[in-house]
Write a protein that holds these residues in place. Structure first.
Motif, PDB file in Angstrom:
ATOM      1  N   VAL A 401       0.845  -1.196   0.000  1.00 29.48           N
ATOM      2  CA  VAL A 401       0.000   0.000   0.000  1.00 29.48           C
ATOM      3  C   VAL A 401       0.884   1.251   0.000  1.00 29.48           C
ATOM      4  O   VAL A 401       0.660   2.195  -0.769  1.00 29.48           O
ATOM      5  N   TYR A 402       1.894   1.250   0.854  1.00 35.58           N
ATOM      6  CA  TYR A 402       2.841   2.372   0.899  1.00 35.58           C
ATOM      7  C   TYR A 402       3.521   2.556  -0.454  1.00 35.58           C
ATOM      8  O   TYR A 402       3.662   3.685  -0.955  1.00 35.58           O
ATOM      9  N   ASN A 403       3.933   1.449  -1.063  1.00 30.83           N
ATOM     10  CA  ASN A 403       4.607   1.515  -2.363  1.00 30.83           C
ATOM     11  C   ASN A 403       3.700   2.092  -3.443  1.00 30.83           C
ATOM     12  O   ASN A 403       4.154   2.859  -4.302  1.00 30.83           O
ATOM     13  N   THR A 404       2.413   1.747  -3.398  1.00 28.71           N
ATOM     14  CA  THR A 404       1.459   2.241  -4.396  1.00 28.71           C
ATOM     15  C   THR A 404       1.187   3.731  -4.224  1.00 28.71           C
ATOM     16  O   THR A 404       1.070   4.473  -5.209  1.00 28.71           O
ATOM     17  N   ILE A 405       1.107   4.181  -2.966  1.00 27.63           N
ATOM     18  CA  ILE A 405       0.780   5.586  -2.696  1.00 27.63           C
ATOM     19  C   ILE A 405       1.990   6.495  -2.911  1.00 27.63           C
ATOM     20  O   ILE A 405       1.917   7.509  -3.607  1.00 27.63           O
ATOM     21  N   LYS A 406       3.120   6.114  -2.337  1.00 28.74           N
ATOM     22  CA  LYS A 406       4.300   6.979  -2.357  1.00 28.74           C
ATOM     23  C   LYS A 406       5.193   6.772  -3.598  1.00 28.74           C
ATOM     24  O   LYS A 406       5.953   7.660  -3.969  1.00 28.74           O
ATOM     25  N   LYS A 407       5.106   5.592  -4.195  1.00 28.19           N
ATOM     26  CA  LYS A 407       5.917   5.239  -5.370  1.00 28.19           C
ATOM     27  C   LYS A 407       7.408   5.577  -5.165  1.00 28.19           C
ATOM     28  O   LYS A 407       8.012   6.333  -5.941  1.00 28.19           O
ATOM     29  N   PRO A 408       8.029   5.007  -4.142  1.00 25.18           N
ATOM     30  CA  PRO A 408       9.414   5.372  -3.817  1.00 25.18           C
ATOM     31  C   PRO A 408      10.455   4.913  -4.834  1.00 25.18           C
ATOM     32  O   PRO A 408      11.579   5.436  -4.826  1.00 25.18           O
ATOM     33  N   VAL A 409      10.119   3.936  -5.678  1.00 25.95           N
ATOM     34  CA  VAL A 409      11.128   3.430  -6.618  1.00 25.95           C
ATOM     35  C   VAL A 409      10.881   3.898  -8.053  1.00 25.95           C
ATOM     36  O   VAL A 409      11.630   3.533  -8.960  1.00 25.95           O
ATOM     37  N   GLU A 410       9.848   4.702  -8.263  1.00 25.62           N
ATOM     38  CA  GLU A 410       9.466   5.100  -9.621  1.00 25.62           C
ATOM     39  C   GLU A 410      10.600   5.844 -10.336  1.00 25.62           C
ATOM     40  O   GLU A 410      10.943   5.539 -11.478  1.00 25.62           O
ATOM     41  N   ASP A 411      11.176   6.832  -9.651  1.00 28.00           N
ATOM     42  CA  ASP A 411      12.248   7.623 -10.270  1.00 28.00           C
ATOM     43  C   ASP A 411      13.489   6.768 -10.526  1.00 28.00           C
ATOM     44  O   ASP A 411      14.146   6.903 -11.564  1.00 28.00           O
ATOM     45  N   ARG A 412      13.810   5.898  -9.581  1.00 27.84           N
ATOM     46  CA  ARG A 412      14.988   5.049  -9.731  1.00 27.84           C
ATOM     47  C   ARG A 412      14.829   4.120 -10.938  1.00 27.84           C
ATOM     48  O   ARG A 412      15.761   3.961 -11.744  1.00 27.84           O
ATOM     49  N   LEU A 413      13.658   3.522 -11.087  1.00 25.50           N
ATOM     50  CA  LEU A 413      13.407   2.632 -12.227  1.00 25.50           C
ATOM     51  C   LEU A 413      13.483   3.393 -13.545  1.00 25.50           C
ATOM     52  O   LEU A 413      13.994   2.874 -14.541  1.00 25.50           O
ATOM     53  N   ALA A 414      12.979   4.627 -13.557  1.00 26.10           N
ATOM     54  CA  ALA A 414      13.021   5.442 -14.779  1.00 26.10           C
ATOM     55  C   ALA A 414      14.465   5.773 -15.162  1.00 26.10           C
ATOM     56  O   ALA A 414      14.831   5.752 -16.348  1.00 26.10           O
ATOM     57  N   GLN A 415      15.295   6.075 -14.173  1.00 24.57           N
ATOM     58  CA  GLN A 415      16.710   6.369 -14.441  1.00 24.57           C
ATOM     59  C   GLN A 415      17.431   5.151 -15.013  1.00 24.57           C
ATOM     60  O   GLN A 415      18.197   5.261 -15.978  1.00 24.57           O
ATOM     61  N   ILE A 416      17.181   3.987 -14.409  1.00 27.69           N
ATOM     62  CA  ILE A 416      17.831   2.762 -14.877  1.00 27.69           C
ATOM     63  C   ILE A 416      17.329   2.396 -16.277  1.00 27.69           C
ATOM     64  O   ILE A 416      18.102   1.943 -17.129  1.00 27.69           O
ATOM     65  N   GLU A 417      16.041   2.596 -16.518  1.00 25.06           N
ATOM     66  CA  GLU A 417      15.452   2.314 -17.835  1.00 25.06           C
ATOM     67  C   GLU A 417      16.194   3.092 -18.911  1.00 25.06           C
ATOM     68  O   GLU A 417      16.553   2.552 -19.966  1.00 25.06           O
ATOM     69  N   GLN A 418      16.430   4.374 -18.646  1.00 26.89           N
ATOM     70  CA  GLN A 418      17.081   5.236 -19.635  1.00 26.89           C
ATOM     71  C   GLN A 418      18.559   4.896 -19.793  1.00 26.89           C
ATOM     72  O   GLN A 418      19.099   4.920 -20.904  1.00 26.89           O
ATOM     73  N   ALA A 419      19.213   4.548 -18.704  1.00 25.93           N
ATOM     74  CA  ALA A 419      20.661   4.354 -18.740  1.00 25.93           C
ATOM     75  C   ALA A 419      21.083   2.957 -19.176  1.00 25.93           C
ATOM     76  O   ALA A 419      22.126   2.789 -19.818  1.00 25.93           O
ATOM     77  N   GLU A 420      20.264   1.936 -18.857  1.00 21.92           N
ATOM     78  CA  GLU A 420      20.727   0.554 -18.991  1.00 21.92           C
ATOM     79  C   GLU A 420      20.052  -0.262 -20.094  1.00 21.92           C
ATOM     80  O   GLU A 420      20.613  -1.251 -20.552  1.00 21.92           O
ATOM     81  N   TYR A 421      18.834   0.110 -20.471  1.00 17.39           N
ATOM     82  CA  TYR A 421      18.085  -0.744 -21.391  1.00 17.39           C
ATOM     83  C   TYR A 421      17.955  -0.125 -22.770  1.00 17.39           C
ATOM     84  O   TYR A 421      17.776   1.077 -22.929  1.00 17.39           O
ATOM     85  N   SER A 422      18.017  -0.974 -23.772  1.00 20.21           N
ATOM     86  CA  SER A 422      17.814  -0.556 -25.158  1.00 20.21           C
ATOM     87  C   SER A 422      17.307  -1.750 -25.925  1.00 20.21           C
ATOM     88  O   SER A 422      17.364  -2.886 -25.458  1.00 20.21           O
ATOM     89  N   SER A 423      16.800  -1.516 -27.101  1.00 28.65           N
ATOM     90  CA  SER A 423      16.264  -2.611 -27.923  1.00 28.65           C
ATOM     91  C   SER A 423      17.361  -3.418 -28.588  1.00 28.65           C
ATOM     92  O   SER A 423      17.124  -4.493 -29.123  1.00 28.65           O
ATOM     93  N   LYS A 424      18.625  -2.896 -28.553  1.00 30.25           N
ATOM     94  CA  LYS A 424      19.721  -3.593 -29.219  1.00 30.25           C
ATOM     95  C   LYS A 424      20.556  -4.331 -28.181  1.00 30.25           C
ATOM     96  O   LYS A 424      21.075  -3.732 -27.245  1.00 30.25           O
ATOM     97  N   LEU A 425      20.684  -5.609 -28.360  1.00 31.05           N
ATOM     98  CA  LEU A 425      21.458  -6.439 -27.453  1.00 31.05           C
ATOM     99  C   LEU A 425      22.596  -7.085 -28.217  1.00 31.05           C
ATOM    100  O   LEU A 425      22.368  -7.724 -29.244  1.00 31.05           O
ATOM    101  N   SER A 426      23.807  -6.918 -27.737  1.00 29.18           N
ATOM    102  CA  SER A 426      24.957  -7.543 -28.397  1.00 29.18           C
ATOM    103  C   SER A 426      25.297  -8.830 -27.688  1.00 29.18           C
ATOM    104  O   SER A 426      25.010  -9.005 -26.525  1.00 29.18           O
ATOM    105  N   THR A 427      25.926  -9.754 -28.397  1.00 29.57           N
ATOM    106  CA  THR A 427      26.318 -11.029 -27.793  1.00 29.57           C
ATOM    107  C   THR A 427      27.812 -11.191 -27.873  1.00 29.57           C
ATOM    108  O   THR A 427      28.471 -10.721 -28.808  1.00 29.57           O
ATOM    109  N   GLU A 428      28.345 -11.867 -26.865  1.00 30.79           N
ATOM    110  CA  GLU A 428      29.776 -12.107 -26.837  1.00 30.79           C
ATOM    111  C   GLU A 428      30.104 -13.326 -27.683  1.00 30.79           C
ATOM    112  O   GLU A 428      29.284 -14.203 -27.880  1.00 30.79           O
ATOM    113  N   SER A 429      31.291 -13.392 -28.210  1.00 29.98           N
ATOM    114  CA  SER A 429      31.698 -14.555 -28.990  1.00 29.98           C
ATOM    115  C   SER A 429      32.256 -15.616 -28.079  1.00 29.98           C
ATOM    116  O   SER A 429      32.896 -15.302 -27.074  1.00 29.98           O
TER     117      SER A 429
END
Length: 430
Positions: A401-429
């Protein structure tokens, strides 16, 4: 174009490899109830001694999660996966040597250590193959859905083996064979690269211990502890609570007024696991379309109502409501795992997965133990143990309930989304 297609096929293969790892692990871990019955007869040990099969396995997972979770970040997902799978396969094959009760406890502990190693690597790998935090949550629900399938297959396989006069240790031999197959596939697959920032120090044990002070890691870890403590109440103590008269074999289900209720009481754990598995497959769809915090708060509220209803209404109501919690529990743990891990850079995913896994195993070990102590202190009535489980589920609900009302991780998830995730994934040989 052909490289893109090949890359997508490779990522699909990695995803299925991860799913099968979770299924294989669940085949052994969630068969412990059936195995305990056989071990008690075979070695003439007490309930407390037999319960070590569950407790030491969880201790092994907890230890490797906290103290070895950094391996996947330090040495790479692939080597860590293969190390964990190899140790697990060895522990499974060693059951063929036979031996006494203490030898079996040693193998159980070793298998727990192995699971902690390859599971943290697999959890970190899910981040590597995901192009967004939302996809990460969907894939995590898929992995846990296959865990749910393994939780159904394992106990059924043990029962089948025993009915046909085959020793229960062959469950582990079969799991070892599947594990060997997964090792071969893992050796052949190209894994995505994990990008380590230039200024980032290599992960080590201190990296794991530092996360014990991180508010994001601890919030999801405590949530996982509370959830697993409540969940394990169902598959560990529900059969005892639903018995009408534990002292008489003929009257165990005499308090149920119709045959359908008696059958449901007899197979309540299987029904719970089946509903949990179905719910996790549905969860893959739900988490792509609905806001995750709202789903969790409503589902945790439904769990709390089921616990309260089963206590107030007695056994004839609990026989329906307690197994039904499987549907509502289905998406909670995978989402905790996913969002908790997604609050950190991919280069830290193995370490944070290990910390969450430590609290998960601690909840699985401590929850049923506390319930058993409270039950014994009140004349052996499992109702009092379920009051403890209801408290766990109530605390879980309040936290969500606290998480839904206050959304304490929303900003952190948005920052990680922008910095870490992309549609292009490379693979190691390889």
């Amino acid at each position: 174009m052909s490289n893109i297609v090949a890359s997508q096929k490779n990522l699909t293969l990695i995803r299925w490899l991860t799913y099968l790892m979770f299924m294989m692990f669940a085949m052994t871990s969630d068969s412990v109830g059936e195995i305990i019955k056989e071990v008690k007869l075979e070695f003439d040990v007490s309930n407390t001694q037999a319960s070590l099969l569950h407790s030491l396995f969880m201790v092994g997972i907890a230890f490797s999660g906290l103290f070895l979770g950094f391996l996947a970040d330090r040495f790479g997902r692939k080597p860590t996966l293969i190390l964990g799978l190899a140790l697990f396969a060895v522990s499974c094959y060693l059951f063929l040597l036979g031996g006494g009760f203490n030898f079996i406890l040693g193998l159980i502990t070793l298998s727990g250590l192995a699971v902690g190693i390859f599971k943290t690597a697999a959890l970190a790998l899910i981040g590597d193959i995901s192009s967004s935090t939302k996809e990460h949550t969907g894939t995590m629900n898929g992995a846990e859905a296959f865990f749910g399938v393994g939780a159904i297959i394992g106990p059924l396989l043990v029962a089948y083996l025993i009915r046909n006069g085959v020793d229960w240790i062959w469950l582990y031999v079969i799991a070892g064979g599947l594990c060997t197959f997964l090792i071969v596939v893992a050796l052949l697959v190209k894994y995505p690269k994990t990008v380590h920032p230039i200024d980032t120090k290599p992960s080590n044990l201190s990296s794991s211990l530092k996360l014990l002070k991180d508010p994001y890691a601890m919030a999801f870890s405590i949530g996982a502890f509370l959830y697993v403590a409540a969940e394990s109440a169902i598959y560990v103590w529900m059969p005892s609570y639903l018995l009408c008269d534990a002292g008489s074999v003929n009257d165990m289900f005499a308090c149920y007024t119709n045959d359908a209720n008696k059958v449901l009481a007899l197979y309540s754990v299987s029904v719970f696991f089946s509903l949990r598995a179905i719910g996790r497959f549905v969860g893959i769809w739900m988490m792509q379309r609905f806001e995750w915090s709202r789903v969790l708060v409503w589902f945790s509220f439904a769990i709390l109502l089921c616990f309260i209803g089963g206590l107030v209404g007695g056994k004839t109501v609990a026989v329906y409501l307690f197994p039904l919690t499987g549907i509502f529990m289905s998406v909670i743990y995978p989402t905790f795992n996913s969002k908790g891990i997604s609050c950190f850079a991919k280069a830290q995913h193995g370490t944070v997965a290990g910390v969450i896994l430590f609290f998960t195993a601690a909840g699985a070990a401590a929850g049923p133990l506390i319930m058993g102590i409270v039950t014994d202190a009140n004349g052996g009535d499992a109702k009092y143990g379920f009051i403890v489980a209801t408290v766990f589920s109530g605390l879980l609900f309040l936290g969500l309930v606290y998480n839904t009302i206050k959304k304490p991780v929303e900003d952190r998830l948005a920052q990680i989304e922008q910095a870490e995730y992309s549609s292009k994934l490379s693979t190691e040989s390889n």
